[in-house]
Design a protein around this motif. Structure first.
Motif, short mmCIF file in Angstrom:
data_model
loop_
_atom_site.label_atom_id
_atom_site.label_comp_id
_atom_site.label_asym_id
_atom_site.label_seq_id
_atom_site.Cartn_x
_atom_site.Cartn_y
_atom_site.Cartn_z
N GLU B 22 1.00 -0.99 0.11
CA GLU B 22 -0.07 -0.05 -0.01
C GLU B 22 0.77 1.21 -0.06
N LYS B 90 5.44 -4.51 -5.94
CA LYS B 90 4.30 -3.70 -5.03
C LYS B 90 3.18 -4.42 -4.79
N ARG B 92 -0.62 -4.57 -2.97
CA ARG B 92 -1.78 -3.73 -2.44
C ARG B 92 -2.79 -4.65 -2.14
N ARG B 93 -3.64 -4.50 -1.16
CA ARG B 93 -4.84 -5.36 -0.59
C ARG B 93 -5.79 -5.48 -1.84
#
Lengths: 468, 112
Positions: B22, B90, B92-93
């Motif tokens: 995030e 990278k 993210r959720r």
């Protein structure tokens, strides 16, 4: 076609797959092994070739014993493709898999499904909360990432893996809040019926007894006959609640590790429409196999826990037997030589399986943790409760595949792996018939999610000599 | 290890790699899965469900349950327990279902 060169394709590099590959290479077969993990060993010997002395000491001798087999496998000359996710298997030994985002198809003369087991779902209230994991997951974190619980942890359920993990954590100096055991004394009385035969498997029995003795010595809070298991929490697990010995307990914790045995991973065998039987002893489906591990589909074999739960040592012997049968079918061994070579693994297999009925009876998961109350989620992906499944049965739904169209259970990305057995048993209970009447989901490819771009990229398996 | 992590790591020889979760940089041991790295870093929730938006986190760690779905380098619905960490990854959720027009949006960002 060049792909004729693969005599035996093995899916899964656990004890069954590795041992089949080693034996098959001894008889000159061309072997290809596909495995989803980055290194060989399966879940039982996960990360075995990369482990360090500290972890090996915590995980114990049964884990370390996998090193030799993994080394033999790597040295065997079998082609080994790690990171390969099989998404479709055809009846004619044709296998489609994903590797680094591309789809590959390969044809073999014989196929061995050695995909092992996964943990039986344990649908109890709150089991979907963050901070609730399976005990197997806890052990995988230790094997593959050297991670141990940082704070209070509750281990709950039943079965050898749960006790083994408790002992491993104690060895690592981890303080457990409690071991909440759903097994009780009545189960043990039931289990005594199997003792005479189980004595053949005395090694397994001693192992089990020594695990329990270690737990007693550690003065770990060990609650037996636990019922009404429940995890409290809003956004994550906050407490584990249960009743035991007539008392209600509430243990504050952010980490709960659940386990109630392992069951065969039958996704591929169901997708191939093989014949399966419901096992009342192991409360799961088992694909039919002959004494060599060959299924109702000629040329397709199953070895190890993917067929029926027998443990890692039984899986090794079954892998060897499959390799001998395939070598014989492909004219590398005559029948008499095959039978002669099979005697040793057959004897070892019988010894490995002798204690199994006792283990099954001792650690039979409780009905309330398999066939839960209405409010409990059974399908985690689509968030379908046991109550919704029961309501659909009242509307005339007869089995899991129909339930899927009623309420979407089993339609999420896990494709029923974590709800299939619960949904079968909930429907069977509601209809008051055996699970064998109710059946299972109609499993279809893709067995792993695949994008259209990956599908479009499909190519034939490259058979050029690989550089190790 | 962060103070609020549910897990601690035994000392290992493996060097660290830098990933982003995030947008925040995380130093994590090399050779482990993204799911293990997130758990070790004190990330308690890794996705929201597509049906009710409930929080979830890794459950089985062996590729079976699909509870650990995250976005990896812009690709939605990746199993965090099946991806090995690498420098610059990278993460993210996964917030609910993947957007059907994700590619179109990506194109818009690229000025296509």
């Amino acid at each position: 076609m060049a792909s004729e060169r693969i005599d035996l394709l093995i899916i899964g590099a656990g004890p069954a797959g590795m041992s089949a590959a080693v034996e098959a290479r001894r008889h000159g077969l061309e072997v290809l092994v596909l495995d989803e993990q980055p290194s060989p060993g399966g879940q039982i010997y996960r990360n075995i070739r990369e482990s360090d002395p500290q972890r090996l000491a915590i995980l114990g001798d049964d884990y370390s014993a996998g090193r030799r087999l993994a080394d033999e496998f790597i040295a065997s000359g079998a082609r080994y493709v790690p990171g390969a996710a099989v998404w479709q298997v055809g009846e004619q030994c044709q296998v489609h898999y994903l590797l680094e985002g591309r789809s590959v198809v390969v044809q073999a003369r014989r196929l061995l499904i050695a995909t092992g087991a996964f943990e039986r779902p344990m649908p109890i209230p709150g089991w979907t909360l963050p901070g609730v994991m399976s005990a197997g997951a806890g052990q995988i974190l230790l094997k593959s990432a050297a991670l141990l619980p940082a704070g209070p942890v509750v281990l709950a359920g039943c079965g050898p893996l749960l006790y083994l993990l408790a002992v491993q954590y104690l060895k690592a100096g981890i303080q457990l809040s409690a071991l909440v055991d759903t097994a009780e004394h009545r189960d043990i009385l039931q289990a005594w019926r199997h003792i005479p035969k189980a004595l053949l498997g005395w090694r397994d029995l001693l192992k089990g007894l020594s695990l329990l003795a270690k737990l007693r010595l550690a003065k770990l809070p060990h609650y037996r006959g636990a019922r009404a298991l429940r995890i409290e929490g809003a956004e994550c697990a906050e407490a584990f609640c249960f009743s035991s010995g007539g008392k209600v307990h509430r243990l504050p914790t952010n980490l709960v590790l659940l386990h109630q045995g392992v069951v065969p991973n039958t996704q591929i065998s169901w997708s191939l429409r093989m014949r399966h039987q419901w096992s009342d002893a192991q409360l799961c489906w088992r694909a039919d196999r002959d004494q060599w591990g060959e299924t109702s589909l000629a040329g397709v074999f199953i070895a190890g826990d993917g067929g029926a739960i027998g443990g890692a040592l039984a899986a090794r012997e079954q892998g060897r037997l499959v390799a001998l049968a395939v070598a014989s079918q492909l004219q590398r061994l005559d029948g008499a030589r095959r039978d002669h070579l099979a005697r040793e693994p057959q004897g070892a297999l019988a010894r490995c399986l002798a204690a199994r009925p006792l283990i099954d009876a001792l650690y039979r998961p409780q009905a309330e943790n398999r066939i839960p109350h209405n409010e409990v989620i059974v399908c985690r992906c689509e968030e379908v409760t046991a109550g919704q499944v029961r309501a659909d049965v009242r509307f005339g739904c007869l089995g899991p595949s129909q339930a899927k169209t009623f309420n979407r259970c089993g339609m999420g990305p896990c494709q029923g792996r974590l709800c299939g057995l619960s949904v079968t048993e909930v429907i069977a209970e509601q209809r008051q018939v055996s699970p064998s009447v109710v059946g299972y989901y109609r499993v279809r490819p893709p067995l792993k999610p695949i994008t259209l771009a990956q599908l479009a990229s499909q190519s034939n398996h490259d058979l050029s000599p690989e550089t190790p | 290890m962060p103070a609020d992590s549910l897990f601690i790591q035994l000392p290992t020889d493996s060097p660290c790699v830098m990933i982003e979760f995030e947008g925040q940089p995380l130093a994590v041991p090399s050779g482990i899965s993204v799911a293990a790295a997130l758990l070790a870093s004190g990330i308690r929730q890794t996705r929201r469900t597509a049906v009710s938006g409930a929080p979830r986190a890794p459950y089985c760690m062996m590729g079976v349950c699909f509870e650990c779905l995250v976005e990896v380098n812009g690709v939605p619905n990746c199993q965090a327990c099946m991806v090995t960490v690498s420098d610059g990854l990278k993460v993210r959720r996964q917030q609910g279902a993947r957007a059907l027009n994700a590619l179109a949006e990506e194109g818009a960002h690229d000025g296509i």
